[in-house]
Design a protein around this motif. Structure first.
Motif, mmCIF file in Angstrom:
data_model
loop_
_atom_site.group_PDB
_atom_site.id
_atom_site.type_symbol
_atom_site.label_atom_id
_atom_site.label_comp_id
_atom_site.label_asym_id
_atom_site.label_seq_id
_atom_site.Cartn_x
_atom_site.Cartn_y
_atom_site.Cartn_z
ATOM 1 N N HIS A 29 0.847 -1.194 0.000
ATOM 2 C CA HIS A 29 0.000 0.000 0.000
ATOM 3 C C HIS A 29 0.883 1.245 0.000
ATOM 4 O O HIS A 29 1.906 1.302 0.680
ATOM 5 C CB HIS A 29 -0.908 0.015 1.228
ATOM 6 C CG HIS A 29 -1.746 -1.211 1.386
ATOM 7 N ND1 HIS A 29 -2.950 -1.386 0.737
ATOM 8 C CD2 HIS A 29 -1.533 -2.353 2.096
ATOM 9 C CE1 HIS A 29 -3.451 -2.565 1.055
ATOM 10 N NE2 HIS A 29 -2.621 -3.172 1.881
ATOM 11 N N SER A 30 0.444 2.252 -0.752
ATOM 12 C CA SER A 30 1.164 3.517 -0.823
ATOM 13 C C SER A 30 0.212 4.579 -1.340
ATOM 14 O O SER A 30 -0.970 4.312 -1.585
ATOM 15 C CB SER A 30 2.367 3.387 -1.770
ATOM 16 O OG SER A 30 1.912 3.193 -3.112
ATOM 17 N N ARG A 31 0.725 5.773 -1.536
ATOM 18 C CA ARG A 31 -0.127 6.835 -2.088
ATOM 19 C C ARG A 31 -0.637 6.451 -3.472
ATOM 20 O O ARG A 31 -1.744 6.824 -3.863
ATOM 21 C CB ARG A 31 0.643 8.149 -2.149
ATOM 22 C CG ARG A 31 0.955 8.732 -0.774
ATOM 23 C CD ARG A 31 1.613 10.087 -0.868
ATOM 24 N NE ARG A 31 0.691 11.088 -1.397
ATOM 25 C CZ ARG A 31 1.030 12.356 -1.596
ATOM 26 N NH1 ARG A 31 2.263 12.768 -1.325
ATOM 27 N NH2 ARG A 31 0.147 13.214 -2.081
ATOM 28 N N ALA A 32 0.171 5.675 -4.194
ATOM 29 C CA ALA A 32 -0.243 5.248 -5.537
ATOM 30 C C ALA A 32 -1.451 4.315 -5.490
ATOM 31 O O ALA A 32 -2.199 4.209 -6.470
ATOM 32 C CB ALA A 32 0.914 4.561 -6.253
ATOM 33 N N THR A 33 -1.660 3.636 -4.373
ATOM 34 C CA THR A 33 -2.812 2.737 -4.230
ATOM 35 C C THR A 33 -3.926 3.378 -3.406
ATOM 36 O O THR A 33 -4.873 2.701 -3.008
ATOM 37 C CB THR A 33 -2.389 1.411 -3.576
ATOM 38 O OG1 THR A 33 -1.988 1.653 -2.218
ATOM 39 C CG2 THR A 33 -1.252 0.755 -4.339
ATOM 40 N N ASP A 44 -7.608 2.681 6.933
ATOM 41 C CA ASP A 44 -8.502 1.693 7.556
ATOM 42 C C ASP A 44 -8.719 0.494 6.640
ATOM 43 O O ASP A 44 -8.671 -0.661 7.084
ATOM 44 C CB ASP A 44 -9.840 2.341 7.906
ATOM 45 C CG ASP A 44 -9.737 3.289 9.094
ATOM 46 O OD1 ASP A 44 -8.707 3.234 9.797
ATOM 47 O OD2 ASP A 44 -10.670 4.077 9.300
ATOM 48 N N ASP A 45 -8.949 0.752 5.370
ATOM 49 C CA ASP A 45 -9.147 -0.344 4.421
ATOM 50 C C ASP A 45 -7.864 -1.150 4.234
ATOM 51 O O ASP A 45 -7.904 -2.377 4.099
ATOM 52 C CB ASP A 45 -9.606 0.206 3.067
ATOM 53 C CG ASP A 45 -11.047 0.703 3.104
ATOM 54 O OD1 ASP A 45 -11.787 0.308 4.019
ATOM 55 O OD2 ASP A 45 -11.413 1.488 2.215
ATOM 56 N N ALA A 46 -6.719 -0.474 4.232
ATOM 57 C CA ALA A 46 -5.441 -1.153 3.994
ATOM 58 C C ALA A 46 -5.122 -2.166 5.083
ATOM 59 O O ALA A 46 -4.584 -3.244 4.808
ATOM 60 C CB ALA A 46 -4.321 -0.133 3.879
ATOM 61 N N VAL A 47 -5.447 -1.831 6.326
ATOM 62 C CA VAL A 47 -5.069 -2.716 7.439
ATOM 63 C C VAL A 47 -6.228 -3.591 7.908
ATOM 64 O O VAL A 47 -6.045 -4.431 8.795
ATOM 65 C CB VAL A 47 -4.516 -1.897 8.629
ATOM 66 C CG1 VAL A 47 -3.335 -1.056 8.196
ATOM 67 C CG2 VAL A 47 -5.598 -1.017 9.253
ATOM 68 N N SER A 48 -7.400 -3.432 7.306
ATOM 69 C CA SER A 48 -8.560 -4.221 7.718
ATOM 70 C C SER A 48 -8.299 -5.716 7.559
ATOM 71 O O SER A 48 -7.891 -6.183 6.494
ATOM 72 C CB SER A 48 -9.774 -3.823 6.884
ATOM 73 O OG SER A 48 -10.899 -4.607 7.213
#
Length: 244
Positions: A29-33, A44-48
């Protein structure tokens, strides 16, 4: 195991690949995603649903602004990880970072470590020495015409592949609630490392020893080399250069 890797640059991409090959559900995950650590957007979505979060992000600058970057990014990341029930946060840091108060970026990385230690999620900190891949950049930063000015600061370079392997391995294990040090097998004065690099790459520049030149001039003694008990990677710098 579901593992969220925050940061998809030199280290992050390799960590995701290693964890995926080991059978984990690893995503970068990064700003590009769509993930912004400074605003919290997408976090929140990235670590869910993640069991582990790996933070290999970096500040875009090395000046005083890096302090605010890490204060904000770590605060946002730990809040999201705590809310999601993450059981392990792994952070990549730098060997000796807390012993160079004269460099703003190192103070910022020390703050990052301190925030993680005081946070709500069990943690592991992996401290690495300087990446072999960054040596050419270090040379470029102190180049004036055909002269490179470098201090004789002791450096213990390690390849990014070995850093990524150690970070991935740490993510697979139980939280250390402490710090793991990793380093390359050899120590060089930075000016000598510059000469080795230039000779191996056919560069026409000349290295001049200047203990007042560049970021590493603020480093006193051998604080950027590994302490006793650190894990030493097997790849030697000259071998790495030849492989490139």
């Amino acid at each position: 195991m579901k593992i969220a890797v925050i940061g998809t640059g030199l280290i992050g991409g390799q960590v995701v690949r290693r964890l995926t090959e080991a059978g984990h559900e690893a995503t970068g995950h990064s700003r590009a995603t769509g993930v912004d650590l400074l605003t919290g957007a997408g976090l929140d979505d990235a670590v869910s649903g993640a069991t582990v979060v790996v933070d290999v992000t970096n500040s875009p600058t090395f000046d005083e602004a890096s302090v605010d970057f890490f204060r904000t990014s770590v605060t946002n990341l730990l809040a999201a990880a705590g809310k999601a029930g993450v059981r392990h946060v792994v952070v990549l840091s730098i060997v000796g970072v807390d012993r160079v108060p004269g460099v703003a970026y190192y103070r910022a990385k020390t703050l990052q470590e301190d925030l993680v230690k005081a946070g709500p999620v069990p943690y592991s900190i992996v401290r690495a020495t300087q990446f072999m891949e960054f040596v050419p950049t270090v040379l470029d930063l102190t180049t004036d015409g055909d002269v490179v000015r470098l201090p004789s600061t002791p450096i213990q370079p390690i390849s990014s592949a070995e850093v990524a392997a150690a970070v991935a391995e740490t993510a697979e294990g139980a939280p250390l609630r402490g710090t793991r040090e990793i380093a390359g097998p050899e120590i060089f004065p930075l000016d000598e490392l510059g000469r080795i690099t230039i000779e191996a790459t056919g560069d026409s520049r000349k290295v001049v020893t200047d203990d007042a030149a560049g970021l590493f001039s603020a480093v006193e003694g051998d604080v950027l080399t590994a302490s006793a008990g650190a894990w030493l990677a097997p790849t030697h710098y000259r071998d790495w250069l030849r492989s490139r």
